[in-house]
Design a protein around this motif. Structure first.
Motif, PDB file in Angstrom:
ATOM      1  N   THR A  13       0.737  -1.137  -0.056  1.00  0.00           N
ATOM      2  CA  THR A  13       0.143   0.189   0.051  1.00  0.00           C
ATOM      3  C   THR A  13       0.895   1.533  -0.123  1.00  0.00           C
ATOM      4  O   THR A  13       0.497   2.026  -0.735  1.00  0.00           O
ATOM      5  CB  THR A  13      -0.870   0.035   1.119  1.00  0.00           C
ATOM      6  N   TYR A 111      -6.106 -12.582  -6.724  1.00  0.00           N
ATOM      7  CA  TYR A 111      -6.518 -11.437  -6.401  1.00  0.00           C
ATOM      8  C   TYR A 111      -8.036 -11.455  -5.812  1.00  0.00           C
ATOM      9  O   TYR A 111      -8.877 -12.488  -6.098  1.00  0.00           O
ATOM     10  CB  TYR A 111      -6.909 -10.919  -8.013  1.00  0.00           C
ATOM     11  N   TYR A 126     -10.123  -5.836  -3.132  1.00  0.00           N
ATOM     12  CA  TYR A 126     -10.888  -4.885  -3.930  1.00  0.00           C
ATOM     13  C   TYR A 126     -12.550  -5.049  -3.652  1.00  0.00           C
ATOM     14  O   TYR A 126     -12.845  -6.071  -3.651  1.00  0.00           O
ATOM     15  CB  TYR A 126     -10.564  -5.113  -5.263  1.00  0.00           C
ATOM     16  N   ARG A 195      -3.849  -7.974 -13.533  1.00  0.00           N
ATOM     17  CA  ARG A 195      -4.845  -6.615 -13.209  1.00  0.00           C
ATOM     18  C   ARG A 195      -5.813  -6.631 -14.519  1.00  0.00           C
ATOM     19  O   ARG A 195      -7.080  -6.201 -14.391  1.00  0.00           O
ATOM     20  CB  ARG A 195      -4.303  -5.484 -12.810  1.00  0.00           C
ATOM     21  N   ARG A 228     -11.004  -2.569 -18.353  1.00  0.00           N
ATOM     22  CA  ARG A 228     -10.014  -1.509 -17.478  1.00  0.00           C
ATOM     23  C   ARG A 228      -9.273  -2.761 -16.401  1.00  0.00           C
ATOM     24  O   ARG A 228      -9.784  -3.668 -16.078  1.00  0.00           O
ATOM     25  CB  ARG A 228     -10.737  -0.739 -16.742  1.00  0.00           C
ATOM     26  N   ALA A 230      -8.147  -3.876 -13.088  1.00  0.00           N
ATOM     27  CA  ALA A 230      -8.760  -4.000 -11.631  1.00  0.00           C
ATOM     28  C   ALA A 230      -7.689  -3.142 -10.940  1.00  0.00           C
ATOM     29  O   ALA A 230      -6.500  -3.207 -11.100  1.00  0.00           O
ATOM     30  CB  ALA A 230      -8.807  -5.404 -11.268  1.00  0.00           C
ATOM     31  N   PRO A 231      -8.094  -2.603  -9.810  1.00  0.00           N
ATOM     32  CA  PRO A 231      -7.143  -1.766  -8.707  1.00  0.00           C
ATOM     33  C   PRO A 231      -6.065  -2.607  -8.093  1.00  0.00           C
ATOM     34  O   PRO A 231      -6.500  -4.028  -7.927  1.00  0.00           O
ATOM     35  CB  PRO A 231      -8.221  -1.467  -7.563  1.00  0.00           C
ATOM     36  N   ALA A 232      -4.905  -2.149  -7.768  1.00  0.00           N
ATOM     37  CA  ALA A 232      -3.891  -2.709  -7.396  1.00  0.00           C
ATOM     38  C   ALA A 232      -4.184  -3.431  -6.048  1.00  0.00           C
ATOM     39  O   ALA A 232      -3.605  -4.568  -5.622  1.00  0.00           O
ATOM     40  CB  ALA A 232      -2.929  -1.905  -7.179  1.00  0.00           C
ATOM     41  N   GLN A 233      -5.076  -2.918  -5.081  1.00  0.00           N
ATOM     42  CA  GLN A 233      -4.974  -3.521  -3.686  1.00  0.00           C
ATOM     43  C   GLN A 233      -5.515  -4.692  -3.702  1.00  0.00           C
ATOM     44  O   GLN A 233      -5.215  -5.556  -2.694  1.00  0.00           O
ATOM     45  CB  GLN A 233      -5.822  -2.559  -2.951  1.00  0.00           C
TER      46      GLN A 233
END
Length: 257
Positions: A13, A111, A126, A195, A228, A230-233
């Protein structure tokens, strides 16, 4: 000069990825600073892969070389100097030609999608609350095993010589907790590949793409056709595989606390 492998983990993070960056703190920089201080000489480390900003690692490996004797309590010393969101678990000697990146034979990522907001896992999952048909996502994910070229899921500006990857595992798991977890394992991954795959599979799960259309996206070899990223977190590197010979030295000369 002796080459050593480090086994470590980190919560990504607060970092601009694994690799040193001119405009932000990286995990590599944190470790190199600590090792250079402890060994009293400049130390450069090489990781098994370059996780992006915000991506986590439950298992990561890196190697470094030094002609200095390692302190008995090296791991304890490193962990006392680095932030609490990075942890070193082991350090052991390997053969001179063993390379953290090029000797690795597999990488395994997960993920994690949470179906509700969870303040205790902020930055680690996410949160995606829209309806999903996991069966359709799994049907599409299985198509990944039938292809080799994944240019459609690679960042456009990249310096790789080939977009070929051998994927041996790709599926979604609906957990009892409500989480939906994507598992994917391959010999290598392209920059941003996991991602991009997850983001596109989410479109399948929402009914915005069919399984046949997902297959056509792979064949198109065009990043603009995919969804798109996906977010990294939600992304974590959970395992790096090496030939058994890499770890042979542990039995006779393992660096311990």
């Amino acid at each position: 000069m002796t080459r050593y492998f480090l086994q470590l983990a980190y919560r990504g993070t607060a970092y601009h990825g694994w690799q040193r960056q001119p405009n932000g703190l990286s995990v590599q920089e944190v470790l190199e600073t600590a090792l250079s201080t402890i060994l009293r000489q400049p130390i450069a480390i090489v990781g098994s892969g370059r996780t992006d900003a915000g991506v986590h690692a439950a298992e990561q490996f890196a190697h470094f070389e030094t002609d200095a004797p390692l302190p008995i309590h090296l791991i304890r010393s490193i962990n006392s100097m680095i932030p609490p969101d990075v942890a070193v678990y082991d350090c052991f000697p390997v053969r001179p030609d063993d390379h953290a990146r090029f000797t690795a034979i597999s990488r395994y990522y997960q993920y994690t999608i949470s179906r509700r907001k969870d303040p205790f896992r902020d930055g680690l999952v996410y949160v995606f609350t829209l309806p999903l048909v996991v069966e359709h996502m799994n049907e599409a994910a299985s198509r990944l095993l039938h292809h080799i070229d994944f240019e459609s899921f690679s960042k456009v500006k990249t310096d790789v010589l080939t977009f070929n990857c051998q994927i041996e595992r790709a599926y979604w798991e609906q957990q009892a907790t409500g989480d939906v977890v994507f598992h994917i394992k391959a010999n290598r991954f392209l920059h941003g590949m996991v991602r991009a795959i997850v983001g596109t599979l989410l479109a399948v799960g929402q009914g915005r793409l069919s399984v046949a259309e997902f297959d056509q996206i792979i064949l198109a070899r065009d990043r603009r056709k995919a969804g798109r990223a996906a977010p990294a977190q939600g992304l974590s590197l959970v395992e790096v595989g090496y030939p058994v010979e890499v770890f042979a030295a542990i039995k006779s000369e393992k660096t311990k606390e």
